[in-house]
Write a protein that holds these residues in place. Sequence first.
Motif, PDB file in Angstrom:
ATOM      1  N   PRO A   3      43.262  30.287  30.690  1.00  0.00           N
ATOM      2  CA  PRO A   3      43.494  30.608  32.102  1.00  0.00           C
ATOM      3  C   PRO A   3      44.377  31.833  32.323  1.00  0.00           C
ATOM      4  CG  PRO A   3      43.661  28.256  31.761  1.00  0.00           C
ATOM      5  CD  PRO A   3      43.543  28.877  30.394  1.00  0.00           C
ATOM      6  N   ILE A   4      45.329  32.084  31.413  1.00  0.00           N
ATOM      7  CA  ILE A   4      46.154  33.290  31.541  1.00  0.00           C
ATOM      8  C   ILE A   4      45.281  34.530  31.427  1.00  0.00           C
ATOM      9  CG2 ILE A   4      47.883  34.694  30.342  1.00  0.00           C
ATOM     10  CD1 ILE A   4      49.418  32.099  29.779  1.00  0.00           C
ATOM     11  N   MET A   5      44.370  34.551  30.456  1.00  0.00           N
ATOM     12  CA  MET A   5      43.471  35.704  30.311  1.00  0.00           C
ATOM     13  C   MET A   5      42.419  35.716  31.415  1.00  0.00           C
ATOM     14  SD  MET A   5      43.075  36.042  26.154  1.00  0.00           S
ATOM     15  CE  MET A   5      42.640  34.331  25.839  1.00  0.00           C
ATOM     16  N   GLY A   6      41.997  34.523  31.839  1.00  0.00           N
ATOM     17  CA  GLY A   6      41.028  34.422  32.924  1.00  0.00           C
ATOM     18  C   GLY A   6      41.612  34.825  34.264  1.00  0.00           C
ATOM     19  N   ALA A   7      42.942  34.770  34.390  1.00  0.00           N
ATOM     20  CA  ALA A   7      43.602  35.156  35.641  1.00  0.00           C
ATOM     21  C   ALA A   7      43.356  36.614  35.982  1.00  0.00           C
ATOM     22  CB  ALA A   7      45.109  34.890  35.544  1.00  0.00           C
ATOM     23  N   LEU A   8      42.994  37.423  34.991  1.00  0.00           N
ATOM     24  CA  LEU A   8      42.694  38.836  35.252  1.00  0.00           C
ATOM     25  C   LEU A   8      41.509  38.998  36.201  1.00  0.00           C
ATOM     26  CD1 LEU A   8      43.107  40.286  31.650  1.00  0.00           C
ATOM     27  CD2 LEU A   8      44.593  40.745  33.602  1.00  0.00           C
ATOM     28  N   TYR A   9      40.654  37.978  36.273  1.00  0.00           N
ATOM     29  CA  TYR A   9      39.506  38.043  37.184  1.00  0.00           C
ATOM     30  C   TYR A   9      39.892  37.685  38.618  1.00  0.00           C
ATOM     31  CZ  TYR A   9      36.471  38.402  33.094  1.00  0.00           C
ATOM     32  OH  TYR A   9      35.862  38.829  31.944  1.00  0.00           O
ATOM     33  N   PRO A  61      41.169  44.510  35.604  1.00  0.00           N
ATOM     34  CA  PRO A  61      41.485  45.948  35.508  1.00  0.00           C
ATOM     35  C   PRO A  61      40.425  46.738  34.754  1.00  0.00           C
ATOM     36  CG  PRO A  61      43.434  44.626  35.040  1.00  0.00           C
ATOM     37  CD  PRO A  61      42.286  43.670  35.120  1.00  0.00           C
ATOM     38  N   ASP A  62      39.760  46.098  33.772  1.00  0.00           N
ATOM     39  CA  ASP A  62      38.710  46.786  33.010  1.00  0.00           C
ATOM     40  C   ASP A  62      37.330  46.562  33.610  1.00  0.00           C
ATOM     41  OD1 ASP A  62      40.610  47.673  31.198  1.00  0.00           O
ATOM     42  OD2 ASP A  62      40.420  45.888  29.950  1.00  0.00           O
ATOM     43  N   ASN A  63      37.301  45.848  34.755  1.00  0.00           N
ATOM     44  CA  ASN A  63      36.045  45.579  35.475  1.00  0.00           C
ATOM     45  C   ASN A  63      35.008  44.878  34.589  1.00  0.00           C
ATOM     46  OD1 ASN A  63      34.657  45.641  37.941  1.00  0.00           O
ATOM     47  ND2 ASN A  63      33.433  47.400  37.284  1.00  0.00           N
ATOM     48  N   LEU A  64      35.471  44.020  33.693  1.00  0.00           N
ATOM     49  CA  LEU A  64      34.556  43.254  32.859  1.00  0.00           C
ATOM     50  C   LEU A  64      33.798  42.254  33.722  1.00  0.00           C
ATOM     51  CD1 LEU A  64      36.860  42.526  29.776  1.00  0.00           C
ATOM     52  CD2 LEU A  64      35.069  44.266  29.978  1.00  0.00           C
ATOM     53  N   PRO A  65      32.516  42.009  33.442  1.00  0.00           N
ATOM     54  CA  PRO A  65      31.700  41.156  34.308  1.00  0.00           C
ATOM     55  C   PRO A  65      32.169  39.697  34.322  1.00  0.00           C
ATOM     56  CG  PRO A  65      30.524  41.671  32.283  1.00  0.00           C
ATOM     57  CD  PRO A  65      31.746  42.532  32.298  1.00  0.00           C
ATOM     58  N   ILE A  69      41.708  32.285  47.757  1.00  0.00           N
ATOM     59  CA  ILE A  69      40.349  32.288  47.234  1.00  0.00           C
ATOM     60  C   ILE A  69      39.627  33.606  47.508  1.00  0.00           C
ATOM     61  CG2 ILE A  69      39.306  31.272  49.305  1.00  0.00           C
ATOM     62  CD1 ILE A  69      37.546  29.613  47.362  1.00  0.00           C
ATOM     63  N   SER A  70      38.918  34.078  46.488  1.00  0.00           N
ATOM     64  CA  SER A  70      38.170  35.328  46.601  1.00  0.00           C
ATOM     65  C   SER A  70      37.112  35.355  45.510  1.00  0.00           C
ATOM     66  CB  SER A  70      39.101  36.533  46.438  1.00  0.00           C
ATOM     67  OG  SER A  70      38.351  37.721  46.346  1.00  0.00           O
ATOM     68  N   LEU A  71      35.954  35.918  45.828  1.00  0.00           N
ATOM     69  CA  LEU A  71      34.884  36.058  44.850  1.00  0.00           C
ATOM     70  C   LEU A  71      34.882  37.446  44.216  1.00  0.00           C
ATOM     71  CD1 LEU A  71      31.963  34.256  46.733  1.00  0.00           C
ATOM     72  CD2 LEU A  71      33.415  33.342  44.922  1.00  0.00           C
ATOM     73  N   SER A  72      35.861  38.270  44.586  1.00  0.00           N
ATOM     74  CA  SER A  72      35.941  39.625  44.050  1.00  0.00           C
ATOM     75  C   SER A  72      36.389  39.604  42.593  1.00  0.00           C
ATOM     76  CB  SER A  72      36.909  40.468  44.875  1.00  0.00           C
ATOM     77  OG  SER A  72      36.494  40.534  46.224  1.00  0.00           O
ATOM     78  N   ASN A  73      36.004  40.634  41.868  1.00  0.00           N
ATOM     79  CA  ASN A  73      36.411  40.792  40.485  1.00  0.00           C
ATOM     80  C   ASN A  73      37.629  41.715  40.421  1.00  0.00           C
ATOM     81  OD1 ASN A  73      36.695  41.157  37.746  1.00  0.00           O
ATOM     82  ND2 ASN A  73      34.607  41.845  37.391  1.00  0.00           N
ATOM     83  N   PHE A  74      38.783  41.166  40.052  1.00  0.00           N
ATOM     84  CA  PHE A  74      40.016  41.947  40.014  1.00  0.00           C
ATOM     85  C   PHE A  74      40.378  42.419  38.604  1.00  0.00           C
ATOM     86  CE2 PHE A  74      40.380  39.373  43.848  1.00  0.00           C
ATOM     87  CZ  PHE A  74      40.772  40.316  44.782  1.00  0.00           C
ATOM     88  N   LEU A  92      31.332  36.273  31.209  1.00  0.00           N
ATOM     89  CA  LEU A  92      32.553  36.292  30.403  1.00  0.00           C
ATOM     90  C   LEU A  92      33.584  35.248  30.810  1.00  0.00           C
ATOM     91  CD1 LEU A  92      33.166  40.092  29.714  1.00  0.00           C
ATOM     92  CD2 LEU A  92      32.034  38.369  28.307  1.00  0.00           C
ATOM     93  N   ILE A  93      33.673  34.930  32.105  1.00  0.00           N
ATOM     94  CA  ILE A  93      34.714  33.984  32.513  1.00  0.00           C
ATOM     95  C   ILE A  93      34.492  32.603  31.902  1.00  0.00           C
ATOM     96  CG2 ILE A  93      33.609  33.116  34.635  1.00  0.00           C
ATOM     97  CD1 ILE A  93      36.454  33.366  35.917  1.00  0.00           C
ATOM     98  N   PHE A  94      33.234  32.258  31.622  1.00  0.00           N
ATOM     99  CA  PHE A  94      32.921  30.947  31.056  1.00  0.00           C
ATOM    100  C   PHE A  94      33.272  30.864  29.574  1.00  0.00           C
ATOM    101  CE2 PHE A  94      29.748  31.993  34.371  1.00  0.00           C
ATOM    102  CZ  PHE A  94      30.214  31.122  35.347  1.00  0.00           C
ATOM    103  N   PHE A  95      33.566  32.003  28.969  1.00  0.00           N
ATOM    104  CA  PHE A  95      33.982  32.048  27.570  1.00  0.00           C
ATOM    105  C   PHE A  95      35.458  32.419  27.445  1.00  0.00           C
ATOM    106  CE2 PHE A  95      29.495  32.628  27.801  1.00  0.00           C
ATOM    107  CZ  PHE A  95      28.993  31.880  26.749  1.00  0.00           C
ATOM    108  N   THR A  96      36.054  32.766  28.571  1.00  0.00           N
ATOM    109  CA  THR A  96      37.492  33.053  28.603  1.00  0.00           C
ATOM    110  C   THR A  96      38.265  31.788  28.947  1.00  0.00           C
ATOM    111  OG1 THR A  96      37.010  35.308  29.341  1.00  0.00           O
ATOM    112  CG2 THR A  96      39.269  34.517  29.620  1.00  0.00           C
TER     113      THR A  96
END
Length: 485
Positions: free
Chosen positions: A70-76, A222-226, A215-220, A230-234
């Motif tokens: 979740p810490i790495m997933g928080a980047l989204y 910084p590297d704009n990774l999809p 709540i937001s569906l935007s991708n935040f 990817l979030i399901f593996f992060t």
Amino acid sequence: MITFLASIALLIIGYFTYGKYVEKVFGVKTARATPAYTHSDGVDYLPMSTPKNSLIQLLNIAGTGPIFGPIMGALYGPVAFIWIVIGCIFAGAVHDYLTGMISIRNRGAHLPELASKFLGKVMKHVVNAFAVLLLLLVGTVFVSTPADLLYVLSDGSVALWIIIAAIFLYYVLATLLPVDKIIGRLYPYFGALLIISALGVGIGLIVTGAKIPEISLSNFHPDNLPIFPLIFFTITCGALSGFHATQTPIISRTTQKEQQGRKIFYGMMIAEGIIAMIWAAAAMSMFDGYNGLSDMLANGGPGAVVSEVSTTLLGAIGGTLAILGVVILPITSGDTAFRSARMIIAEYINMAQKKLSSRLWIALPLFAISVVLTQIDFNILWRYFSWANQATAVIALFVGAMYLYIAKKNYWISLIPGTFMLVMVWTYILNAQIGFNLPMNISWIVSAVASTVLVVLFFRAAKKARANNLPLEIDISDYNKNIAS
């Protein structure tokens, strides 16, 4: 904090509503004896109380997953909250519950044995290789991460190799000794520390009025990774993780009654989801935005984030206790990873585990391989672990769907999340650099075609299995006769 608090409330509501529905669909048999009694051996099969089983299950499945992921997933951004809630309630907890309960009905069998029975004999060999590889990666990763945290915590006063050796020694003992000797005695205390540390961070966020994004569906990122896939593996542990399918049979062999399954399997997955929510919220709110979090991760990794969050919110003493709780998480999953690997291999080669020598023959080569793997870059190991982890989750969900289909029950509760993740697993490995490195649009097309073919094959096999009245559970009539006499 509306999104954060509402998400935690939804997780709790999910346990009492959807969890109850899943339990009803499966159909608990209150009078059926569990493997803890029918196959009692004093080593892996023995009855333990529900509170003890629940805390052991939580620690078994947790690892660093519901914290580091979740810490790495928080980047989204807040979209991570959505995946944790939906994934946990409708995929992860269903996955854990069905895996545990089907295992209970089949003498505490591990996933390779269940896959062989419900998906075909070829799958036994495939899943066995997958499961052992996954567990070796988990065990190795969960030597490295706690060792690094302890090394930092001690300011380098204790050599890293000494810490690694001490963790390996503990793993050897926990893998070989009866489950109630170390795991059964220490885990309740470790579980309490884990829960207290997570609650401390969560309460700290509320008290300090942390600016948790809504709540937001935007991708935040910084590297704009999809976000997809990817979030399901992060974020795996805390939402959906195939590693859990390797852990639940440990507790399916110590569960006293089937009706305890919802609390132990479904409930502890929900608890892990709450822990994941807390750490995702902390990561999103405490580093001056996603670029600040990205810099922190680049410079010190998730461990640095854990240390900063813990000491900032809980002070020096409370922060140290919280960090110790995080250290315990991977250690208490690493030991059971090796224990599960021993049990799976023993089941595969049909070797009884009552004798210590039999356990040694299997366990020692596993530890030797793991020592070699510790020399490989952690990031490379973690990438392969993430894919193998979710591929295992797909297999477990399809096993659950097959069981329910044959039983003429609502198999969609397992097949829908299983099919969704099947598409994600294909897409990830087709697109990833560690896989086939294909363009994303081609990866999606190939994934859709491959997943459709596999689902069609699933239905063909399911109809055949139902027509042949494939037995869903092992016969324990001999045990009942012995009890009666």
